[in-house]
Design an enzyme around this catalytic site. Structure first.
Site, PDB file in Angstrom:
ATOM      1  N   HIS A  63      47.335  41.691   5.885  1.00  0.00           N
ATOM      2  CA  HIS A  63      48.791  41.616   6.055  1.00  0.00           C
ATOM      3  C   HIS A  63      49.380  40.435   5.300  1.00  0.00           C
ATOM      4  O   HIS A  63      50.355  40.561   4.558  1.00  0.00           O
ATOM      5  CB  HIS A  63      49.114  41.517   7.547  1.00  0.00           C
ATOM      6  CG  HIS A  63      50.562  41.599   7.890  1.00  0.00           C
ATOM      7  ND1 HIS A  63      51.399  40.501   7.875  1.00  0.00           N
ATOM      8  CD2 HIS A  63      51.336  42.651   8.275  1.00  0.00           C
ATOM      9  CE1 HIS A  63      52.619  40.869   8.244  1.00  0.00           C
ATOM     10  NE2 HIS A  63      52.608  42.174   8.487  1.00  0.00           N
ATOM     11  N   ASN A 165      59.530  45.039  14.455  1.00  0.00           N
ATOM     12  CA  ASN A 165      59.453  46.496  14.347  1.00  0.00           C
ATOM     13  C   ASN A 165      59.546  47.169  15.708  1.00  0.00           C
ATOM     14  O   ASN A 165      58.877  48.177  15.969  1.00  0.00           O
ATOM     15  CB  ASN A 165      58.133  46.886  13.664  1.00  0.00           C
ATOM     16  CG  ASN A 165      58.004  46.284  12.279  1.00  0.00           C
ATOM     17  OD1 ASN A 165      58.952  46.259  11.505  1.00  0.00           O
ATOM     18  ND2 ASN A 165      56.821  45.772  11.968  1.00  0.00           N
TER      19      ASN A 165
END
Length: 300
Positions: A63, A165
Site C-alpha cells: 500500500h 473509505n
C-alpha cells in the site's frame, strides 16, 4: 497515471518543462513502508519503522509503495509513463501500518511525533497520511490523533489526509480527516466503479468534508513486489490513492513558491479547484486542478 494527470490538468508549462517537479521539497509519507523500487532511487532520506522496529526500507503490504509512487515516483521502471505528481521530491518514509494495512493509534501517533521531532532536521514541508480510523473511535484516542496532526499543521507543515473509505453516507469521514485544519481528500467518482466509498462529512463540528477530491479509483502506480513480480506497476483504488495526488500537487507548488505557508496553500486549493456543480458538497470545494494551482501569483 497519464489519464489521471489529464483529469487534474497536470500538464502545463511548469510540469511539461519540468520547471517545478518537487525538487528541494521534502514529503513525509506515513503508511505501510516503501519497497526498493527503482522509481525512488536516491531520494529517500530516512526510514522509521513504528511497527516492527526494523532498519532498512521494506513494505510488507504494498500500500505504501503504491501511495508513494502516485506522489513522487519518477516512472523510470517503464519509460516514465507512470511517473507520479512530484517526481523529484525528497522522501521520508514512516511505517505505521502492518502487512494487512492495519495500525494501532499508538503506532500512528509515534510516527506523527517522530515527524514532528525531525521536521527541522529534514526540512519536512508536506505530510501524506493515507490512513484513517472509523468514526466512533474512543474519544480520548480521537482527540490524541487530532491534536497530533494539528500540531504538525501548526508547525507550518501541509498535512494531507484521506477522507477514508467508509462512505458514502453522511458523517463517514475518517479520523483524522475530520480535523478542521488539515487538508482532507476524497476520491472523485468513476463511471467504471459502481460503489463510491469515499468518506463524507459533515463532521460533528458541522465542518464540510472532504475539502477537495482527486481521482482515486483504478490508479496505476508502483508495485512493491517488483522485480520479483515482473510488473513494475499495479492498480489500486481508494481515497488513499487520491490523497497523494493532492500532496504531490502541493509539493509542485512549494517547488515553485518555496516560501508559501500551509494556510496559503489551503486557501489557494479552495480558490483554484474546478467546481463540481451538483456534486458539491460531496466534492467539497471541487476537483484538484494543478494548472490553476501553479499559475502565477497576482502581482508577479
Amino acid at each position: 497515471m497519464n489519464h489521471v494527470k489529464q483529469a487534474v490538468h497536470y500538464w502545463c508549462s511548469d510540469t511539461i518543462e519540468a520547471i517545478n517537479n518537487g525538487r528541494d521539497v521534502c514529503v513525509a509519507v506515513l503508511d505501510t513502508g516503501l519497497a526498493m523500487h527503482p522509481d525512488f532511487t536516491g531520494r529517500v532520506m530516512d526510514f522509521k519503522d513504528c511497527v516492527n522496529g526494523r532498519h532498512g526500507l521494506y513494505d510488507d503490504s504494498g500500500h505504501g509503495t503504491h501511495v508513494t509512487g502516485i506522489l513522487a515516483g519518477d516512472g523510470r521502471a517503464y519509460r516514465g509513463v507512470y511517473g507520479g505528481m512530484a517526481p523529484k521530491a525528497r522522501l521520508i518514509i514512516v511505517k505505521v501500518l502492518d502487512e494487512g494495512g492495519e495500525g494501532s493509534i499508538r503506532q500512528i501517533l509515534e510516527g506523527i511525533r517522530w515527524i514532528f521531532q525531525n521536521r527541522l532536521k529534514y526540512g519536512i514541508h508536506v505530510v501524506n497520511l493515507s490512513v484513517g480510523a472509523k468514526t466512533g473511535l474512543e474519544e480520548t484516542k480521537e482527540n490524541e490523533l487530532l491534536q497530533a496532526v494539528e500540531q504538525l499543521w501548526d508547525a507550518g507543515i501541509a498535512v494531507v489526509v484521506s477522507a477514508g473509505n467508509y462512505g458514502p453516507g453522511e458523517g463517514t469521514v475518517a479520523v483524522p480527516g475530520n480535523s478542521r485544519k488539515v487538508i482532507t481528500v476524497g476520491a472523485m467518482g468513476n463511471s467504471k466503479v459502481k460503489n463510491n466509498c469515499s468518506g463524507l462529512g459533515p463532521t460533528q463540528q458541522c465542518i464540510v468534508k472532504p475539502d477537495l477530491v482527486a481521482p482515486g479509483y483504478q490508479i496505476m502506480s508502483c508495485n512493491a513486489d517488483y522485480p520479483k513480480d515482473r510488473r513494475p506497476y499495479v492498480m489500486k483504488s481508494g481515497t488513499s490513492m487520491a490523497t497523494p495526488m493532492v500532496a504531490g500537487a502541493i509539493a509542485l507548488y512549494l517547488s515553485k513558491y518555496p516560501d508559501a505557508g500551509n494556510v496559503e496553500i489551503k486557501l489557494l486549493l479552495r480558490e483554484r479547484c474546478d467546481r463540481a456543480g451538483d456534486k458539491m458538497p460531496f466534492y467539497g470545494w471541487g476537483i484538484l486542478n494543478v494548472e490553476k494551482l501553479l499559475k502565477e501569483k497576482e502581482g508577479e
